[in-house]
Structure formats: structure tokens, C-alpha cells
Design an enzyme around this catalytic site. Sequence first.
Site, short mmCIF file in Angstrom:
data_model
loop_
_atom_site.label_atom_id
_atom_site.label_comp_id
_atom_site.label_asym_id
_atom_site.label_seq_id
_atom_site.Cartn_x
_atom_site.Cartn_y
_atom_site.Cartn_z
N GLN A 12 0.76 -0.91 -0.04
CA GLN A 12 0.08 -0.02 -0.61
C GLN A 12 0.70 1.65 -0.15
O GLN A 12 2.37 1.68 0.16
CB GLN A 12 -1.12 -0.21 1.20
CG GLN A 12 -2.27 0.48 1.27
CD GLN A 12 -3.45 0.35 2.37
OE1 GLN A 12 -2.75 -0.32 2.91
NE2 GLN A 12 -4.65 1.61 2.54
N SER A 90 4.79 -6.07 2.94
CA SER A 90 3.52 -5.82 3.96
C SER A 90 2.29 -6.67 2.85
O SER A 90 2.47 -8.00 1.95
CB SER A 90 2.35 -4.73 3.77
OG SER A 90 1.20 -4.56 4.58
N LEU A 91 1.09 -6.01 2.41
CA LEU A 91 0.26 -6.72 0.78
C LEU A 91 1.05 -6.90 -0.02
O LEU A 91 0.20 -8.27 -0.35
CB LEU A 91 -0.88 -5.46 0.53
CG LEU A 91 -1.50 -5.70 -0.46
CD1 LEU A 91 -2.86 -6.78 -0.40
CD2 LEU A 91 -1.53 -4.59 -1.32
N ARG A 115 -9.03 -9.43 4.27
CA ARG A 115 -7.75 -8.67 4.75
C ARG A 115 -8.64 -6.94 4.87
O ARG A 115 -8.19 -5.81 6.06
CB ARG A 115 -6.32 -8.62 4.00
CG ARG A 115 -4.72 -7.96 4.55
CD ARG A 115 -4.22 -8.08 3.86
NE ARG A 115 -2.75 -7.73 4.85
CZ ARG A 115 -2.18 -6.88 4.80
NH1 ARG A 115 -2.18 -5.85 3.53
NH2 ARG A 115 -1.14 -6.32 4.49
N HIS A 190 0.75 -2.60 11.42
CA HIS A 190 1.46 -3.15 11.84
C HIS A 190 1.94 -3.12 13.43
O HIS A 190 3.34 -3.18 13.39
CB HIS A 190 2.69 -2.72 11.11
CG HIS A 190 1.94 -3.88 10.02
ND1 HIS A 190 2.64 -5.46 9.40
CD2 HIS A 190 2.30 -2.64 8.15
CE1 HIS A 190 2.20 -5.27 8.12
NE2 HIS A 190 2.05 -3.86 7.00
N GLN A 239 2.11 -11.23 10.58
CA GLN A 239 1.68 -10.26 9.61
C GLN A 239 1.32 -8.91 10.06
O GLN A 239 1.81 -7.96 10.15
CB GLN A 239 1.55 -10.16 8.43
CG GLN A 239 2.41 -9.95 7.06
CD GLN A 239 1.60 -8.87 6.56
OE1 GLN A 239 0.67 -8.51 6.33
NE2 GLN A 239 2.44 -9.44 4.78
#
Length: 292
Positions: A12, A90-91, A115, A190, A239
Site C-alpha cells: 500500500q 506488507s500487502l 484483509r 503493523h 503479519q
Amino acid sequence: MVTKTAWIFPGQGSQIVGMGRDLATTDLGKEYFRKAQDILGWSVLEVCQGDTKILSRTLYTQPCLYVIQCILINLLKQNQTNPNFLAGHSLGEYAALHAAEVFDFTTGLQLVKNRAEFMDNVVGGKMVALIKFDRLYLNEIIANVPNVVLANDNSEQQVVISGTPQAVDKVSNSIKAKRVIELKVSGAFHSHLMKEASEQFQVLLENINFEEAQVPVLSNVEAVPRTSKIVLKENLKKQMTGSVRWRETMISMVEHEVIRIVEIGPGKILSNLFKKEYTQITIKNISSLSDF
């Protein structure tokens, strides 16, 4: 000497209005955009060509990036191109797992859709990027301020802190940094503040069938190449609340003799991190058909 290549996938923040338009001219692109619309109930292509504000909303950003990265992955594979290692920020880890054949496109998109929905519902947090700062001093401050964590350890000189607005402001006001940039996100991604969203997602993840990775994947929470479907699923569970250890991921790739990086997806965020730290590595970006 064998040239070792890693494919890396941004998360992102890398989205760009107009991305994916040329991919819709390919048969594979048409098929994936159609499948995505069936799962999401809205058009990825329309959102990508539309308003920046809508595209930047977590609910839309995450599925759009995943779909476009998967189209690019499978176009590369049609050309008999395969990497030695995979990692995503991340993503981006979801695209990496799809590239490793841990799950198929539609399974991954269903996960990303959920998600994005869970994360989009979390409000009240703040994330700030710090560039060029004293790392030891930052660690010391974070250790003494509750409700703030090091969310993204991107490189030696670039990190993101995440937490409650008050805690994040306290840390960012206490540290001398060349640049302090507030990220346009709705929640403290996170961090421990994503616990409820993470628990909802873990229940869903438990019932998803994973396969052994065909190419080693370096997960965000561990930064070690893994092929075990059990380990990769456990890492994905952690995660959402765990730190993105990208600095260590880069170190690990260099230690495993990777000399070529291919960033798949819009922008050059991850390529630039490699470029600043490791001048010996060859970098290529693939974001559209013209890059093939």
C-alpha cells in the site's frame, strides 16, 4: 556463476491512478479483471482509472494492487521467467505467495479482500515515516513510550512508526530526523492496535488451504527464505500486528547471493531502497506491458 534473481512486490502506498490499463488488452488480463469483479463486486480497472482518493482507500487499494501484480506475475511466467527468491512488502507478501504457488489467484484475492475490509474498519491510529535519524536513540524512545512500535523497518535510514496519535506524535517530536512524513492511512497498521482485525483474519486464514512454496518466500515477520506451507501460513497470521522487516529481508537476499532484483507492480519504492543500500545489485521494474 548462477545469476540469482528475486522478485519483490510493493504494498500500500505504491498505487498510481491509471495502473493496469494496458494489461486489460491481454487475454490473461481480461480474464483476471473479470474474475476479480466476480469476487469483489466492483471493477478493479474502473477504480484504478478513477479518483485518487478512492484508490487510496485501504478497501480498494489492496485488492487493486494484488490483482495487477498477479497479472504481471503470470505474464512473466508465460515467458518462462522464474525467480530464485520472492518477497513482498506488507500487502505485497500475498502476491509473493501467489507467485510461489502457495495459493491460486482467486484464493489470494479472497484473502486480500477480507484483509482490506478488516483493516479499513480500524480507525484511530497513526503512522509516520522517519527518514535519516539516530536508530539507537529511536529504539530507546520507543522502548519508553507505550502504544507505539516500529512498524516498517524499511532500511538503515528509513522506518515507519505506528500507534496511537498521541504516542506517535510524542516519538516523532522527540527524534531529530531529516524528514517526518505522516502516512495517509486510517489505522495503526503493523502494531498491537490491529489485534482485533488480526484475530478476525486469522479465523478466516485457518480454513484456507496452502501448498508448499515452489520458490522460497521471505516473510515480513521473519525475513528468512521458507518453503513450508505451515511456516508461511503462521507468518502470515502474525503479519498484521508484526513489524515489516524489510531491511533484514534485503540483507538476507544479499547473503543468499541475489544480484538481480525485479520489482513487480507500480512505482519504484522497494527498488530505491535496494539502490541506496546495495549498488552492486541490478534492478528492473515491471509495472506495465512496455516493461517486458
